[in-house]
Write an enzyme that holds these catalytic residues in place. Structure first.
Site, PDB file in Angstrom:
ATOM      1  N   ILE A 119       0.850  -1.190   0.000  1.00 58.80           N
ATOM      2  CA  ILE A 119       0.000   0.000   0.000  1.00 58.80           C
ATOM      3  C   ILE A 119       0.884   1.237   0.000  1.00 58.80           C
ATOM      4  O   ILE A 119       1.506   1.583   1.016  1.00 58.80           O
ATOM      5  CB  ILE A 119      -0.936   0.005   1.219  1.00 58.80           C
ATOM      6  CG1 ILE A 119      -1.740  -1.293   1.286  1.00 58.80           C
ATOM      7  CG2 ILE A 119      -1.868   1.214   1.164  1.00 58.80           C
ATOM      8  CD1 ILE A 119      -2.524  -1.467   2.573  1.00 58.80           C
ATOM      9  N   TYR A 152      19.596   1.916  11.122  1.00 57.24           N
ATOM     10  CA  TYR A 152      18.928   3.206  11.229  1.00 57.24           C
ATOM     11  C   TYR A 152      18.948   3.673  12.684  1.00 57.24           C
ATOM     12  O   TYR A 152      18.848   2.859  13.604  1.00 57.24           O
ATOM     13  CB  TYR A 152      17.473   3.052  10.774  1.00 57.24           C
ATOM     14  CG  TYR A 152      16.983   4.096   9.805  1.00 57.24           C
ATOM     15  CD1 TYR A 152      17.668   4.378   8.634  1.00 57.24           C
ATOM     16  CD2 TYR A 152      15.809   4.806  10.055  1.00 57.24           C
ATOM     17  CE1 TYR A 152      17.201   5.319   7.735  1.00 57.24           C
ATOM     18  CE2 TYR A 152      15.331   5.751   9.174  1.00 57.24           C
ATOM     19  CZ  TYR A 152      16.035   6.008   8.019  1.00 57.24           C
ATOM     20  OH  TYR A 152      15.571   6.951   7.135  1.00 57.24           O
ATOM     21  N   GLY A 212      10.413   3.242   6.697  1.00 62.27           N
ATOM     22  CA  GLY A 212       9.190   2.841   6.018  1.00 62.27           C
ATOM     23  C   GLY A 212       9.175   1.357   5.679  1.00 62.27           C
ATOM     24  O   GLY A 212      10.201   0.775   5.305  1.00 62.27           O
ATOM     25  N   ASP A 225       7.963  -0.110   3.137  1.00 62.99           N
ATOM     26  CA  ASP A 225       8.301  -0.378   1.740  1.00 62.99           C
ATOM     27  C   ASP A 225       9.808  -0.469   1.540  1.00 62.99           C
ATOM     28  O   ASP A 225      10.295  -1.301   0.768  1.00 62.99           O
ATOM     29  CB  ASP A 225       7.711   0.698   0.832  1.00 62.99           C
ATOM     30  CG  ASP A 225       8.124   2.113   1.229  1.00 62.99           C
ATOM     31  OD1 ASP A 225       8.506   2.338   2.401  1.00 62.99           O
ATOM     32  OD2 ASP A 225       8.043   3.008   0.361  1.00 62.99           O
TER      33      ASP A 225
END
Length: 274
Positions: free
Chosen positions: A7, A100, A107, A109
């Protein structure tokens, strides 16, 4: 069979897998105003068109960068498939070592793309996702997600030009073929497309130097591109090695295999297969 949802801000891509093989996929508009039932009826139509029985879906996995749509799709899956879906979020097994500063800000994705790219192509590598935003992700040969860059996508840049400059029209995102343009539409297309190509070339060149030092293996860095505009942008640059349009869906299937026992059937009072 597995149903996977990717999405995004502009589009949602659905894919159906059987035994790890992608059987079919669809791209629909992401619409935060749609209800669970509206999405459910749309998915029913897509399945009917491909003669896929919803009862054959054993599990569902979702990755999204649109939190407002997640609840709707999750509810739709429980109602129309009777399955509690696996969601790519903090705590899910990916096989990546995320470097990170705050992994929760990364995200879904980008995680999914990194998993798929490293699984398919090894490392070190750079993954470029040319969607609503253009993201660049650096992954080491040890499957370490090292970080990356986020830039406005071509569509966002086009919309801002139209909204902020009173005399500039909306334009189709097409390659104009030249940079010395004799009308406004071609001039905007040139700036949008070739400007983005130049940005991609520069960031990849700079990121490769940094990644080679961080990786330290001396292995060449491969560059993988995905996303709706990956074919167009890759046609005008020399830094992209592979265009892989199905990278995110395949990444969802890889992550599902690592987490497949986490899914479960919805309780009977939530099932109500329509």
């Amino acid at each position: 069979m597995l149903l996977a949802f990717d999405i995004g801000n502009s589009n949602t891509v659905l894919g159906v897998f059987r035994d790890g093989e992608l059987l079919t996929n669809w791209r629909i508009e992401t619409d935060s105003h749609k209800s669970a039932d509206e999405y459910g009826m749309l998915v029913k139509q897509l399945f009917a068109d491909q003669k896929i029985d919803r009862k054959d879906i054993d599990d569902v996995i979702i990755a999204t960068v649109v939190p407002s749509v997640l609840y709707t799709i999750r509810h739709m899956v429980m109602k129309y498939f009777g399955i509690v879906p696996i969601v790519v979020e903090s705590g899910i097994k990916t096989g990546l070592i995320v470097k990170y500063d705050n992994p929760k800000q990364l995200g879904a994705d980008r995680i999914v793309n990194a998993v798929a790219a490293h699984q398919k192509y090894g490392g070190p590598l750079i993954v470029i996702d040319l969607g609503t935003a253009t993201t660049f992700c650096a992954i080491s040969s040890k499957a370490e997600y090292l970080g990356g860059t986020i830039a406005p996508g071509v569509k966002i840049s086009s919309e801002v030009l139209f909204e902020k400059a009173a005399k500039l029209p909306k334009v189709e995102l097409e390659d104009p073929g030249h940079t010395i343009c004799r009308n406004t539409i071609l001039g905007m297309q040139s700036g949008l497309i070739y400007g983005h190509m130049g940005m991609v070339e520069f960031i990849v060149r700079k990121m490769k130097k940094e990644l080679e030092k961080l990786d330290g293996t001396g292995q060449p860095v491969r560059v993988i591109a995905t996303g709706g505009l990956s074919t167009m942008i890759s046609s005008g640059v020399e830094c992209i090695d592979v265009v892989d349009k199905m990278l995110t869906l395949e990444g969802l299937e890889f992550i599902y295999e690592k987490n497949r026992h986490h899914g479960r059937r919805a309780p009977k009072n939530e099932e109500g297969l329509v």
